[in-house]
Design an enzyme around this catalytic site. Structure first.
Site, PDB file in Angstrom:
ATOM      1  N   ARG A 206      82.268  39.446  -3.365  1.00 49.12           N
ATOM      2  CA  ARG A 206      84.096  39.150  -3.873  1.00 49.12           C
ATOM      3  C   ARG A 206      83.959  37.476  -3.343  1.00 49.12           C
ATOM      4  O   ARG A 206      83.744  37.242  -2.098  1.00 49.12           O
ATOM      5  CB  ARG A 206      84.752  40.210  -2.638  1.00 49.12           C
ATOM      6  CG  ARG A 206      85.578  40.643  -3.954  1.00 49.12           C
ATOM      7  CD  ARG A 206      87.114  41.398  -3.039  1.00 49.12           C
ATOM      8  NE  ARG A 206      86.931  42.598  -3.508  1.00 49.12           N
ATOM      9  CZ  ARG A 206      86.525  42.890  -3.150  1.00 49.12           C
ATOM     10  NH1 ARG A 206      86.523  43.497  -1.492  1.00 49.12           N
ATOM     11  NH2 ARG A 206      87.480  45.023  -3.343  1.00 49.12           N
TER      12      ARG A 206
ATOM     13  N   ASP B 142      80.240  43.232   8.584  1.00 53.98           N
ATOM     14  CA  ASP B 142      81.544  43.885   7.463  1.00 53.98           C
ATOM     15  C   ASP B 142      82.295  45.279   8.262  1.00 53.98           C
ATOM     16  O   ASP B 142      83.592  45.335   7.760  1.00 53.98           O
ATOM     17  CB  ASP B 142      81.266  44.361   5.933  1.00 53.98           C
ATOM     18  CG  ASP B 142      79.561  45.673   6.106  1.00 53.98           C
ATOM     19  OD1 ASP B 142      79.315  45.975   7.110  1.00 53.98           O
ATOM     20  OD2 ASP B 142      79.739  46.367   5.400  1.00 53.98           O
TER      21      ASP B 142
ATOM     22  N   SER C   4      77.138  41.447   4.875  1.00 50.77           N
ATOM     23  CA  SER C   4      77.138  42.871   5.669  1.00 50.77           C
ATOM     24  C   SER C   4      75.640  43.325   5.818  1.00 50.77           C
ATOM     25  O   SER C   4      75.172  44.076   5.019  1.00 50.77           O
ATOM     26  CB  SER C   4      77.531  43.841   4.541  1.00 50.77           C
ATOM     27  OG  SER C   4      78.912  43.582   4.224  1.00 50.77           O
TER      28      SER C   4
HETATM   29  C1  G6P Z   1      84.632  46.794   2.521  1.00 54.19           C
HETATM   30  C2  G6P Z   1      83.527  44.805   2.886  1.00 54.19           C
HETATM   31  C3  G6P Z   1      82.314  44.686   2.788  1.00 54.19           C
HETATM   32  C4  G6P Z   1      81.558  46.080   2.388  1.00 54.19           C
HETATM   33  C5  G6P Z   1      82.012  47.510   2.248  1.00 54.19           C
HETATM   34  C6  G6P Z   1      81.291  48.767   2.242  1.00 54.19           C
HETATM   35  O1  G6P Z   1      84.983  46.775   1.682  1.00 54.19           O
HETATM   36  O2  G6P Z   1      84.462  44.201   2.029  1.00 54.19           O
HETATM   37  O3  G6P Z   1      81.568  44.538   2.824  1.00 54.19           O
HETATM   38  O4  G6P Z   1      80.128  46.185   2.202  1.00 54.19           O
HETATM   39  O5  G6P Z   1      83.225  48.022   2.593  1.00 54.19           O
HETATM   40  O6  G6P Z   1      81.495  49.318   1.407  1.00 54.19           O
HETATM   41  P1  G6P Z   1      80.307  49.814  -0.407  1.00 54.19           P
HETATM   42  O7  G6P Z   1      80.445  50.709  -0.444  1.00 54.19           O
HETATM   43  O8  G6P Z   1      81.193  48.502  -1.290  1.00 54.19           O
HETATM   44  O9  G6P Z   1      79.282  49.506   0.435  1.00 54.19           O
HETATM   45  C1  BGC Z   2      73.855  46.691   7.116  1.00 53.95           C
HETATM   46  C2  BGC Z   2      74.418  46.561   8.073  1.00 53.95           C
HETATM   47  C3  BGC Z   2      75.914  46.343   7.424  1.00 53.95           C
HETATM   48  C4  BGC Z   2      76.019  48.062   6.723  1.00 53.95           C
HETATM   49  C5  BGC Z   2      77.024  48.614   5.806  1.00 53.95           C
HETATM   50  C6  BGC Z   2      73.779  48.648   6.771  1.00 53.95           C
HETATM   51  O1  BGC Z   2      73.054  47.919   5.537  1.00 53.95           O
HETATM   52  O2  BGC Z   2      72.407  46.503   7.898  1.00 53.95           O
HETATM   53  O3  BGC Z   2      74.905  45.321   8.516  1.00 53.95           O
HETATM   54  O4  BGC Z   2      77.330  46.227   8.122  1.00 53.95           O
HETATM   55  O5  BGC Z   2      74.938  48.741   5.575  1.00 53.95           O
HETATM   56  O6  BGC Z   2      77.279  47.517   4.447  1.00 53.95           O
END
Ligand code: G6P
Ligand code: BGC
Length: 965
Positions: free
Chosen positions: A591, A706, A652
């Protein structure tokens, strides 16, 4: 009086119907009736459009002598909606009046159907079940035969005057041709009203005699001979082999049985006979036996009706609706005990004086009112009372005193059948029987099944047995036409039950054994995934140990939990202001956002961009160029090209931060592997890309994980939020740690947010004891084997793959798809988080699960669907529990470092698995409470993603930078 001459032949009916163009709709098709006022049955003596199976209509001609003639169509006329529309009753003959009182208008039938559905719901609901008259008793039969059942099964059926014993051999051939040997024993006079013990002893003696005469040495040598017991009375079951008698009926009243478990009573009596190898495995109602008898592979039967001495019906209901049984998966057979319909007075207006007499003279007055209207034990009696009344009115037998009619039981069902099946018989009696209130209840059940299965039309097989069905050729016709009228959306096919309910009982027993064996095998496969409390405590302790090692400068390099400093030292205090750009990379979506933080609050606009797999796994340059293209596109769309906004970057992935805007990528995770990035400063990589693109419109001031972004975003609303948790594609947590505990950063004052990077917990082997063979295979097939081991047990990117591995093992063990190979299961990543979340939705009908599986081109039976759900549950439960164990270590550590007896803290949480999965958050919170009872933890869902948090961090950084200037 009807004469054969007045009845139109079917040929005549067809042609005159076709001639009646005036009854047709504008489209030339037969007019369709829509409601009671236009209902086909309301206009007595006129041509009546009748619903056919598909709810369309056909026209039948007016029948001049409708009150007295019977044809299939005319059956319905007896249900004329308004008695006033019959002939003026003063003109009606006594016989006609008697008949009319026994008939029920169509409208009333519709109302009865509605009541029946209400009663069914009441019976199924936990709160109202106890007061419900229609008891809707769970049978604990959740599967119908699939044709693979095999072996010898003993059955004993308690009938009205007999005990039937059967030995059924099933060959696993689709149950097409079982071998059945049986023997029938007459019950001694008076036994039905005698002592319960005597009854059960008698049944066991019958079994003993039967076995002595029929069994081969092979059977005698088998260690156990499973027995199915058909007990056709109302029982409260709590298991397939535990059934407490609620009440006797049909003239039975043996002492000492009500309230007792009849399986146990029979087993004790069997043991007394020294038949120790005979084991009561299943108790079932006769309706259930009937349904099962009619069920064969490829032709499952899901409704069973017994129209005999008593009347009852069972059907396969969606399990989650059967609240009285703690079973939410699949379907369960429910014994409706519909004979009790009307015991609350709802049928009083259709109860005739004859019915009242029959009820009063029965062994159970006031109850099973409906059964007494239709059970053959009572039909003769109803007819007898009707005849008495007609005789008294001198309408029959010229008023002669027919004393014989006064004798209870003189008129049996057989007499009635003899009369009505004899074309020259007494037509009045024939009509009385034909007009017997052939119930709206099958229609109610069919409609209920259709609705609860979320179907537009229901095609279903209905197994039927009993004297009324076998002895009365028009039973089927009438039953079907009534149900067609009242439930036009349903297409029942009646299947006669050959071999009574005995063969079905053998199948229930066989299915029970097959399922028990299967569930043992399934448990064996899933056992390594089921974690005990001790396992979880150990995980918690290990996590704590790794946290300490990660915080300590000396041990940090070898700790699997890196405990990375973030340089974020405060959660938001509400004074943050300004407009910021934010990037959010590393979750499901990439995003770009613009965030405005004002006194009034935060407003944001964002755009999602796709990062193609080729870019994720290409070169670092290409990745950051792509990111820049997206930023530029976003700024153009948002008219931000001319502004130089400070930018917060949610990134992240694990980074060793040197400052807020300097972060070295330690390793990629979650399927990213862009080259040339690991070990580099990510902020610099972004700046370099900006330079390449000659883009000057941004200034990167902070990079956050994140988890940190989530904690900050939630912290803006809740100052107690000092933990960030992500359970999505990956998993991770951060929290506010005392600086004095952070050995890897200079200074002892205050706190700093620590990005734990707990996904890597176990990479040093400390969790090896937990990894199952499935986890190992999943790990080996990722692009980072041996890394992120904890994450691979928990997060959305991997759970589907674990499920797939388990399912493949189950196919191999012949537990799924009947052991047929399933090539589709070889497809990697076919189960995504979305799938796991949907399949576990409480109340999701199996039909929907099957549809989801079919979409994945998996041809799953209902049993397969149930099993798949069980596998998903085991995998997601383990994930939630492990996550809780990790979190328990965090909150306990915070509580200890702050020297508190009780810690109150909020966790800001985000991630698709946590958000979408129906049970994950509950399981997580429950386990956490258990593992960390001294911590009062609140979970706050992050609504807007962590980009907002990155902007808040950028705000603080920007303020500090400006102050420094
Ligand atoms: C949030 C953050 C993302 C993060 C995500 C994890 O919405 O803005 O940066 O990585 O949560 O969730 P997802 O299921 O998308 O990995
Ligand atoms: C990453 C982290 C992150 C997490 C959730 C992991 O794979 O190493 O930095 O916070 O995923 O997105």
């Amino acid at each position: 009086m009807a004469s054969r001459g007045t009845r139109p032949t079917s040929q005549e009916r067809r042609s005159s119907g076709a001639d009646r163009a005036d009854q047709r709709g504008a489209d030339g098709r037969p007019a369709l009736s829509t409601g009671p006022e236009l209902g086909p049955m309301t206009l007595m003596g006129q041509s009546c459009p009748l619903h056919n199976r598909r709810g369309s209509a056909r026209v039948v001609p007016r029948d001049e002598n409708m009150e007295l003639s019977f044809s299939m169509e005319m059956d319905t006329r007896i249900y004329g909606s308004n008695p006033g529309q019959h002939q003026d009753s003063s003109q009606a003959t006594p016989i006609q009046r008697a008949l009319r009182s026994l008939s029920i208008p169509l409208e009333r039938l519709h109302i009865m159907k509605g009541h029946m559905i209400e009663d069914m719901c009441k019976g199924l609901c936990r709160q109202t079940h106890a007061q419900a008259k229609v008891r809707m008793l769970p049978t604990y039969i959740a599967s119908i035969p699939n044709g693979t059942e095999k072996g010898n099964f003993l059955v004993v059926e308690l009938c009205q005057n007999q005990v039937r014993t059967l030995l059924v051999t099933l060959y696993g051939d689709g149950n097409m041709s079982p071998n059945i040997v049986y023997k029938i024993f007459d019950m001694p006079e008076g036994m039905r009203q005698g002592e319960g013990e005597a009854l059960f002893d008698f049944i066991a003696q019958c079994l003993s005699k039967f076995l002595a005469e029929t069994t081969t040495s092979e059977i005698k040598e088998t260690t156990t001979l499973p027995l199915g017991f058909v007990f056709p009375f109302s029982c409260q079951q709590t298991r397939l082999d535990k059934a407490e008698l609620l009440s006797w009926s049909k003239g039975f009243s043996c002492s000492g049985v009500v309230g007792k478990d009849v399986a146990q009573l029979l087993q004790s009596a069997i043991n007394k006979q020294e038949l120790r190898h005979v084991e009561v495995v299943a108790v079932m109602n006769d309706t259930v036996g009937t349904m099962m008898t009619c069920s064969m592979e490829g032709r499952p039967c899901e409704v069973g009706i017994v129209a005999d001495k008593g009347s009852n019906c069972c059907f396969m209901a969606e399990s989650y609706l059967v609240e009285t049984a703690d079973e939410t998966s699949g379907r369960m057979c429910v014994n409706t005990e519909w004979g009790c319909f009307g015991d609350d007075g709802i049928l009083n207006d259709v109860f005739t004086p004859y019915d009242e007499c029959v009820d009063k003279e029965s062994s159970n007055p006031g109850v099973k009112r409906f059964e007494k209207m239709v059970g053959t034990l009572y039909v003769g009696e109803i007819v007898r009372h009707a005849l008495i009344a007609l005789t008294a009115e001198k309408a029959l037998f010229n008023g002669t005193d027919v004393a014989v009619l006064k004798q209870k039981g003189v008129f049996t069902m057989q007499h009635v059948l003899d009369i009505i099946n004899n074309e020259d018989g007494i037509t009045e009696v024939k009509k009385i029987l034909e007009s017997l209130r052939l119930q709206p209840r099958l229609a109610a059940i069919l409609s209920y099944m259709c609705q609860t299965r979320d179907l537009e039309t229901l095609t279903v097989n209905v197994g039927v047995e009993g004297e009324l069905y076998t002895g009365y050729p028009r039973f089927e016709e009438i039953l079907l036409s009534v149900s067609r009228l009242l439930a036009p959306e349903c297409m029942p096919t009646l299947l006669p039950s050959r071999d009574g309910s005995g063969r079905g009982a053998a199948m229930v027993t066989a299915v029970a054994l097959r399922l028990a064996a299967q569930s043992r095998a399934v448990d064996e496969v899933l056992a390594p995934l089921r974690l005990s409390r001790a396992d979880l405590e150990k995980v918690q302790a290990l996590m704590r140990q790794e946290m300490d090692r990660g915080l300590c400068k000396e041990t940090n390099p070898t700790a699997s939990v890196r405990m990375l400093p973030t340089y974020v030292t405060h959660t938001p205090d509400g004074t943050e202001r300004g407009d910021f750009l934010a990037l959010d990379l590393g979750g499901t979506n990439f995003r770009v956002l613009v965030v405005r933080v004002t006194e009034e609050g935060i407003t944001m606009a964002s755009e999602i961009y796709v990062i193609p797999a080729t870019i994720m796994q290409g070169t670092g340059e290409a990745l950051f160029d792509h990111i820049l293209d997206c930023i530029i596109d976003f700024q153009m769309k948002q008219n931000l090209v001319t502004q130089m906004l400070p930018l917060g970057f949610t990134f992240s992935f694990p980074c060793q931060q040197v400052g807020l805007d300097k972060a070295l990528l330690l390793t990629w995770t979650k399927g990213f592997s862009a080259s040339g990035c690991v070990g580099k400063d990510v902020v610099q990589l972004l700046r370099d890309a900006a330079k390449r693109k000659q883009h000057l419109g941004m200034q990167v001031v902070a990079l956050v994980n994140d988890t940190v972004g989530t904690m900050m975003a939630c912290g803006y609303d809740d100052p107690k939020c000092e933990i960030g948790l992500i359970v999505g594609t990956g998993t991770n947590a951060c929290y506010m740690e005392e600086m004095k505990n952070v050995g890897t950063v200079e200074g002892d004052q205050g706190r700093m947010c620590i990005n734990m990077e707990w996904g890597a917990f176990g990479d040093n082997g400390c969790l090896d004891h937990l990894f199952t063979q499935f986890d190992k295979v999943v790990d080996e097939t990722t692009i980072n084997p041996g890394k992120q081991r904890f994450e691979k047990l928990i997060s959305g990117m991997y759970l589907g793959e674990i499920v797939r591995q388990i399912l493949m093992a189950m196919v191999e063990k012949q537990l799924l798809f009947k052991g047929r190979p399933c090539p589709k299961l070889q497809t990697r990543n076919i189960f995504q988080t979305k799938f796991l979340s949907t399949i576990e939705l409480n109340g999701l009908a199996l039909r929907q699960i099957r549809a989801i599986l079919n979409e994945l081109e998996l041809d799953a039976s209902f049993e397969d669907s149930v099993l798949m759900r069980e596998v998903c549950q085991a995998v997601s439960l383990r994930a939630a529990q492990l996550c809780a164990a990790g979190l328990a270590a965090v909150v306990e550590k915070m509580r200890e470092s702050r020297g508190l007896d009780q810690l109150s803290v909020t966790v800001g949480v985000d991630g698709t698995l946590y958000k979408l999965h129906p049970c994950f958050s509950d399981n997580l919170q429950k386990t956490l409470k258990d593992l960390a009872p001294k911590c009062n933890v609140t979970f706050l869902l992050s609504e807007d993603g962590s980009g907002k948090g990155a902007a808040l961090v950028a705000a603080v950084a920007d303020r500090a930078a400006n102050a420094a200037k």
